[in-house]
Write a protein that holds these residues in place. Structure first.
Motif, PDB file in Angstrom:
ATOM      1  N   TRP A 130       0.834  -1.198   0.047  1.00  0.00           N
ATOM      2  CA  TRP A 130       0.107  -0.061   0.035  1.00  0.00           C
ATOM      3  C   TRP A 130       0.892   1.187   0.002  1.00  0.00           C
ATOM      4  O   TRP A 130       0.655   2.278  -0.662  1.00  0.00           O
ATOM      5  N   LEU A 131       2.136   1.227   0.799  1.00  0.00           N
ATOM      6  CA  LEU A 131       2.759   2.199   0.761  1.00  0.00           C
ATOM      7  C   LEU A 131       3.474   2.669  -0.506  1.00  0.00           C
ATOM      8  O   LEU A 131       4.166   3.769  -0.646  1.00  0.00           O
ATOM      9  N   LEU A 132       3.606   1.565  -1.431  1.00  0.00           N
ATOM     10  CA  LEU A 132       4.206   1.783  -2.702  1.00  0.00           C
ATOM     11  C   LEU A 132       3.179   2.183  -3.655  1.00  0.00           C
ATOM     12  O   LEU A 132       3.574   2.250  -4.835  1.00  0.00           O
ATOM     13  N   THR A 133       2.003   2.412  -3.243  1.00  0.00           N
ATOM     14  CA  THR A 133       1.200   3.158  -4.247  1.00  0.00           C
ATOM     15  C   THR A 133       1.634   4.732  -4.305  1.00  0.00           C
ATOM     16  O   THR A 133       1.975   5.373  -3.198  1.00  0.00           O
ATOM     17  N   PRO A 134       1.424   5.554  -5.549  1.00  0.00           N
ATOM     18  CA  PRO A 134       1.808   6.697  -5.503  1.00  0.00           C
ATOM     19  C   PRO A 134       1.267   7.798  -4.317  1.00  0.00           C
ATOM     20  O   PRO A 134       2.060   8.467  -3.798  1.00  0.00           O
ATOM     21  N   ILE A 136      -0.224   7.221  -1.663  1.00  0.00           N
ATOM     22  CA  ILE A 136      -0.071   6.992  -0.296  1.00  0.00           C
ATOM     23  C   ILE A 136       1.579   7.600  -0.184  1.00  0.00           C
ATOM     24  O   ILE A 136       1.747   8.137   0.840  1.00  0.00           O
ATOM     25  N   SER A 137       2.478   6.884  -1.147  1.00  0.00           N
ATOM     26  CA  SER A 137       3.878   7.357  -1.023  1.00  0.00           C
ATOM     27  C   SER A 137       3.993   8.946  -0.751  1.00  0.00           C
ATOM     28  O   SER A 137       4.849   9.341  -0.050  1.00  0.00           O
ATOM     29  N   ASP A 155       2.884  10.680   2.482  1.00  0.00           N
ATOM     30  CA  ASP A 155       3.739  10.089   3.276  1.00  0.00           C
ATOM     31  C   ASP A 155       4.845  11.097   3.470  1.00  0.00           C
ATOM     32  O   ASP A 155       5.362  11.760   4.316  1.00  0.00           O
ATOM     33  N   LEU A 156       5.356  11.310   2.298  1.00  0.00           N
ATOM     34  CA  LEU A 156       6.855  12.132   1.807  1.00  0.00           C
ATOM     35  C   LEU A 156       6.201  13.760   2.205  1.00  0.00           C
ATOM     36  O   LEU A 156       7.181  14.300   2.898  1.00  0.00           O
ATOM     37  N   GLN A 157       5.248  14.007   2.115  1.00  0.00           N
ATOM     38  CA  GLN A 157       5.041  15.342   2.353  1.00  0.00           C
ATOM     39  C   GLN A 157       4.934  15.410   3.933  1.00  0.00           C
ATOM     40  O   GLN A 157       5.228  16.620   4.468  1.00  0.00           O
TER      41      GLN A 157
END
Lengths: 309, 446
Positions: B371-375, B377-378, B381-383
């Motif tokens: 899930w974390l590797l979907t753009p 979500i990623s 998270d990055l923000q």
């Protein structure tokens, strides 16, 4: 004619009395003796980080102890003992008047409330209480700004991340554990003893020094044990408030185990700390017992040559 | 309540008073200590396990990002359907999504325990969003160094209870060797294809069999320019300011490698040096000269920077970026604070999602990592954490998904900057570094 009277045999076997202590013995063996034994055992080993438990026991020796005595570690060692001894003395000095007040001066109907006030803070999580300190003491915090605006202090509060912060917080964190045994001890002193002392001509100071204080001795001893020992191993206060400067031995042992993965050295420091605490307590006990003996000798009234004039 | 009543005795009823010996007194005291400890334990337990009980998946894929999951049966961990779903995702045409990416979201259930670095995920991604999108209840604990993590996992020997852990790259081989990590089931990680090839197949795990890049970052410093006047451009400047103007108000990262790195980079030495004379010189300087100027060893100085505790802090770029909003929140002036990336050389680290050996819920662990590797979500998270999460086509992703990203220059580095960055290696000097570091710590307190 001899009739041997044989006492009737007991109908059932009596279990040995120490069985009552069985559960606690098992508990302590499993969770105290065994882990401590491992710590002592590991303290003679060598670090080997390729293993799951990173200790190599093939050539046991005292090298960890000599390293633990090296100047850098020994500094933290001394600092920890200094903080703990100072804090213990402070808790006695601060706690004794409170306990005295509770036991002798306060009206009985208020006593329960006041005692509760002493106890309740101890019900809050130790960690939360300590972390909470950071809020008022923050250099950019509201309190700091007010005090500066009012001109009470020249610059921001600079107490966090210092040994002073650890010293103050540790006294606060353990004060309750000193007050309670002191109160119990003082409360057990029958008022008639203190009255008798006054009847026999002793003043307030003399009554306190020669009747109340000696009778409170067990309470002081209990309080010192309950505060000094955990203070020496205190990890939370130093970690949360101490920064680099307030480093205490608990944090050092932690970083040897977790950070450096040097279990043998961490174990050696831990063993030394246990020994140091025992030695400190022994010294304390010798001073107290010796002092009492000396006092008794000095104050002895010799009746052999008749009553003094 | 009149004063003639029997006095209230909290500690001992009067009938017991006669029997209270000194030993009993001790026990009363010890009892209260035990009680306090128990209560403390309860308190911290409440804090860490903030989640409710496990929830089974009941909600269909209703969020825009989970286009694929609607085609997957809402049972736990649908491995079989994942391949089909991944092909479906690209054709499904995501609502508000980005095209050309696999966006499989597998439902799972139960509790997922993660052991990670402090403040390292968007709170909703480890909270309610994981609950609604995946049906997984998160429980997160934190560590402050890779050694911390390794110690915890190796002492627990497979029973740590953690599912997902986040070690830094160079530490992964020894963790694999010690059997601390579980091998990925790549069928459950179709979104691996979203990761930029640059960040796949790293030295420590060439096949990505155990790990996948969470994000990567670097090291630099922040200083309060209203208190420290010098312009701090290099590690030499950093050391000069730390031992001069900012002395006593300096924090350094709580890892031995970074403190050694500071010395090495300032003196043009490879920070992976194994040479005895280098390490001896580093020890001499760091312990005898530098240690006494340190105020704290702090891997996440941003909060305390906002408190006003430091005037100069060595920091990772993402944490430094967070410091700006925290300073503003605390009523400080963010403009006073300057950030610089370490120079002439500095660190490049990459943290990786891994599954801990003995993971109680590997199914949810795979589902969550995937899930974390979907753009969406990623990037979300990055923000929050402020580190490059290594998705392919990052620029266009940011343009589409996070057009108003702030302080992007603290997240993304130019090619020239990346050229100055050096990856840590685990060498034979590891023990020595740990030893030096503990001496620094001990000395700093003296």
């Amino acid at each position: 004619m001899t009739a041997s009277v044989v006492p009737p045999k007991r109908g059932r076997l009596r279990a040995p009395k120490f069985l009552l202590a069985g559960p606690s013995i098992i508990w302590y063996v499993l969770f105290f003796v065994a882990p401590i034994a491992f710590i002592v055992y590991y303290s003679f080993g060598t670090k080997d980080s390729s293993k799951l438990v990173p200790v190599d026991m093939s050539s046991p020796g005292f090298h960890n102890y000599s390293e633990a005595f090296s100047s850098t570690f020994f500094t933290t060692f001394k600092a920890t003992l200094r903080v703990a001894v100072t804090a213990t003395l402070l808790t006695v000095v601060i706690g004794f008047p409170v306990a005295y007040f509770l036991a002798f001066k306060v009206q009985e109907r208020w006593r329960a409330i006041l005692l509760a006030l002493v106890i309740v803070p101890s019900f809050t999580s130790f960690l939360i209480r300590t972390v909470a300190w950071r809020i008022p003491l923050a250099p950019n915090g509201t309190l700091s700004k007010w005090l500066q605006d009012w001109g009470v202090i020249g610059g921001p509060i600079s107490l966090l991340e210092t040994r002073t912060a650890v010293q103050i917080a540790i006294v606060y964190n353990y004060l309750g554990f000193m007050i309670l045994p002191l109160y119990v001890a003082l409360d057990r002193i029958e008022p008639v003893l203190r009255e008798a002392s006054k009847d026999l001509g002793a003043g307030r100071v003399s009554t306190f020094m020669r009747v109340t204080l000696p009778l409170a001795g067990p309470g002081i001893a209990a309080g010192v044990l309950l505060t000094f020992i955990p203070m020496c191993g205190d990890y939370v206060t130093a970690t949360v408030l101490g920064g680099a400067k307030g480093n205490m031995i608990g944090a050092l042992i932690d970083s040897e185990f977790k950070g450096a993965q040097n279990w043998p050295l961490g174990s050696a420091i831990a063993v030394l700390m246990i020994l140091a605490v025992l030695v400190m307590l022994a010294i304390g006990a010798i001073v107290v017992v010796g002092g009492q003996w000396l006092l008794r000798r000095m104050r002895r009234v010799d009746l052999s040559d008749g009553a003094p004039a | 309540m009149s004063s003639s009543q029997e006095p209230v005795r909290i500690l001992a009823p009067s009938s017991l008073r006669e029997t209270l010996s000194r030993r009993a007194l001790l026990q009363v005291g010890a009892g209260s200590v035990g009680l306090a400890a128990l209560l403390a334990a309860c308190g911290s337990d409440k804090k860490s396990s903030s989640g409710t009980t496990a929830t089974t998946t009941a909600n269909g894929g209703s969020t825009p990002t989970t286009t694929a999951s609607s085609s997957a049966p809402a049972t736990s961990g649908s491995t079989a359907s994942s391949t089909a779903a991944s092909t479906g995702a690209s054709t499904a045409g995501t609502t508000g999504g980005v095209s050309g990416y696999s966006e499989v979201v597998n439902k799972s259930s139960g509790t997922l325990a993660m052991y990670t670095w402090g403040d390292y995920n968007d709170p909703s991604i480890v909270g309610d969003l994981a609950q609604t999108d995946l049906g997984v209840t998160m429980k997160v604990d934190y560590y402050t160094s890779n050694e911390d993590l390794i110690t915890k996992l190796s002492t627990a020997n497979g029973s740590s209870g953690y599912d997902v852990v986040v070690p830094t790259g160079p530490y992964i081989p020894q963790m694999i060797q010690k059997g601390l990590l579980e091998k990925f089931d790549k069928d459950k990680l179709p979104n691996l294809s979203n990761v930029d090839k640059l960040y796949l197949g790293q030295d420590w795990d060439p096949g990505n069999d155990y790990s996948v890049c969470k994000d990567w970052g670097s090291t630099g410093w922040m200083w309060d320019s209203s208190k420290v006047k010098a312009d701090i451009k290099t590690w030499n400047d950093f050391i000069a300011a730390a031992t001069g103007e900012a002395s006593g108000n300096v924090s350094v990262l709580d890892t031995g490698a970074n403190v050694l790195g500071m010395y090495c980079w300032a003196n043009g030495i490879d920070w992976n040096t194994e040479k005895k004379e280098d390490l001896d010189a580093a020890e001499k300087f760091l312990v005898d000269t530098f240690a006494s100027h340190i105020k704290a060893f702090d891997s996440y100085p941003s909060t305390k920077i906002a408190e006003g505790a430091y005037t100069l802090s060595m920091a990772w770029n993402g944490d430094a970026r967070q410091a700006y909003s925290r300073i503003a929140d605390a009523g400080g002036n963010p403009d006073d604070w300057k950030w610089a990336l370490g120079a002439p050389n500095t660190e490049l680290w990459m943290d990786n999602y891994c599954i801990a050996a003995g993971s109680p819920n590997p199914d949810a662990a795979h589902a969550w990592i995937n899930w974390l590797l979907t753009p969406e979500i990623s990037i979300k998270d990055l923000q929050y954490h402020g580190y490059n999460s290594g998705m392919k086509g990052m620029e266009s992703l940011i343009a589409t998904l996070a057009p108003d990203l702030t302080l992007g220059n603290m997240i993304f580095f130019s090619d020239d900057q990346v050229k100055t960055m050096r990856t840590q290696k685990i060498t034979s000097a590891q023990d020595r570094i740990a030893d030096i570091y503990n001496k620094i710590k001990a000395k700093a307190g003296g």
